[in-house]
Design an enzyme around this catalytic site. Structure first.
Site, short mmCIF file in Angstrom:
data_model
loop_
_atom_site.label_atom_id
_atom_site.label_comp_id
_atom_site.label_asym_id
_atom_site.label_seq_id
_atom_site.Cartn_x
_atom_site.Cartn_y
_atom_site.Cartn_z
N GLN A 157 0.84 -1.20 0.00
CA GLN A 157 0.00 0.00 0.00
C GLN A 157 0.87 1.25 0.00
OE1 GLN A 157 -3.22 -0.73 2.60
NE2 GLN A 157 -4.14 1.28 2.35
N GLN A 190 1.30 -11.75 10.11
CA GLN A 190 1.77 -10.54 9.43
C GLN A 190 0.89 -9.31 9.74
OE1 GLN A 190 0.25 -9.12 6.04
NE2 GLN A 190 1.92 -9.69 4.68
N SER A 197 4.02 -6.47 2.70
CA SER A 197 2.71 -6.44 3.35
C SER A 197 1.66 -7.09 2.44
CB SER A 197 2.35 -4.99 3.73
OG SER A 197 1.21 -4.96 4.56
N LEU A 198 0.66 -6.34 1.93
CA LEU A 198 -0.34 -6.95 1.05
C LEU A 198 0.30 -7.61 -0.17
CD1 LEU A 198 -1.40 -5.60 -1.92
CD2 LEU A 198 -1.62 -3.63 -0.41
N ARG A 253 -9.21 -8.30 4.34
CA ARG A 253 -8.06 -7.76 5.07
C ARG A 253 -8.14 -6.24 5.16
NH1 ARG A 253 -2.66 -6.11 3.83
NH2 ARG A 253 -1.05 -6.99 5.19
N HIS A 291 0.18 -3.15 11.17
CA HIS A 291 1.32 -3.98 11.63
C HIS A 291 1.73 -3.68 13.07
CE1 HIS A 291 1.70 -5.76 7.72
NE2 HIS A 291 1.72 -4.57 7.18
#
Length: 314
Positions: free
Chosen positions: A10, A252, A94-95, A119, A203
């Site tokens: 992102q 995560q 991340s994603l 998510r 996170h």
């Protein structure tokens, strides 16, 4: 030449993303249509025409970034590219781990899109707006940044969320704690310490409700072993077992994205070429700071696809 494919997270989104691919390649158009159908939403219209504030919503940005990465992959594959024959590892920020897994055949595109929608919604809804924050601490080693976060917590949540590159750490947590971290970081000699314009504290432990939502969603998802190992964010080490992939994707949500360590591991294990697949060049910039001798390539446009195929076949 040993290659790792990397997939952005992102922040790399922009209005117009993927449009040039959709216009040039039917394989790319098919991916965008598949994502639209999976989400029962005309996400591609938001991607190509905006408005920007709709695209930057976490629930839209996450599947949108995956869609562009996978559209790029399908174009490569239609031209004879075989990931398992040409690439040693995949990794995503991340994603981007979901994009990496879909690229490696562990998830299908529709499943990845639906998981990222869950998510994105869950991460956005985990903390009421205004209660959480994130800040970038620049010019401090990771160990010092972790110390800053611990000192700033004072009974609240403040932790290192992203270890992006040498001297580039993002902390996340309660608003007041993150504000304290900015001041402490400056006192410890940070080159810059700035609050980030994000909608939620990603996170960190405040994302626990989102981790629970992902555990439920991933339990019902069909996950296969990837064609090549995934270097997981929370481990900075490779995994292939579907059960472990599930566990690490849940972990995560609240855990640190160990990107610097992941790239270091890849470079230490022979990878000399990093290909960023999708939108933007954020990861390529980070990789240049981590693995200075490696080659970084960002594949965003038709000419990038042609150049990559020529490099690999040459």
């Amino acid at each position: 030449m040993s290659i790792a494919f990397t997939f952005p997270g992102q922040g790399s989104q922009n209005v117009g993303m993927g449009k040039v691919l959709a216009d040039a390649y039917p394989e790319a158009r098919a991916v965008f249509q598949e994502v639209d159908e999976a989400l029962a939403q005309n996400l591609s219209d938001i991607m190509w025409n905006g408005p920007e504030d709709a695209l930057t919503l976490t629930a839209n940005a996450q599947p949108a970034l995956m869609a562009v990465s996978l559209a790029t992959m399908r174009v490569l594959e239609a031209r004879g590219f075989d990931l398992s024959a040409s690439v040693a590892y995949v990794a995503g920020h991340s994603l981007g781990e979901y994009s990496a897994l879909a690229a490696a055949g562990s998830l299908d595109v529709a499943t990845a899109a639906r998981l990222l929608r869950v998510r994105g919604d869950a991460m956005q809804n985990a903390v009421p707006v205004g209660q959480g924050a994130m800040a970038a601490l620049l010019g401090l080693d990771f160990d010092v940044a972790e110390e800053v976060a611990r000192d700033a917590a004072q009974g609240e949540v403040c932790q290192a969320a992203n270890d992006n590159a040498p001297g580039q750490v993002v902390v996340s947590g309660h608003l007041a704690a993150v504000e304290r971290a900015v001041e402490i970081a400056k006192a410890k000699g940070a080159r810059r310490a700035v609050m980030l314009p994000v909608s939620a504290p990603f996170h960190c432990a405040l994302m626990a409700p989102a981790a629970d939502a992902m555990a439920e969603a991933l339990a019902n998802a069909d996950i296969k072993a990837p064609a090549v190992p995934l270097v997981a964010n929370v481990l900075a080490a490779p995994i292939t077992d579907p059960a472990e992939i599930r566990d690490r994707l849940v972990e995560q949500v609240t855990g640190t994205v160990r990107w610097r360590e992941s790239v270091t591991w890849l470079a230490d294990n022979g990878v000399d070429t990093f290909v960023e697949v999708g939108t933007g060049k954020v990861l390529t910039g980070m990789i240049k700071r981590i693995a200075r001798d490696a080659t970084g390539i960002a594949v965003n446009a038709p000419e990038d696809i042609d150049a990559l195929l020529e490099k690999i076949s040459g």
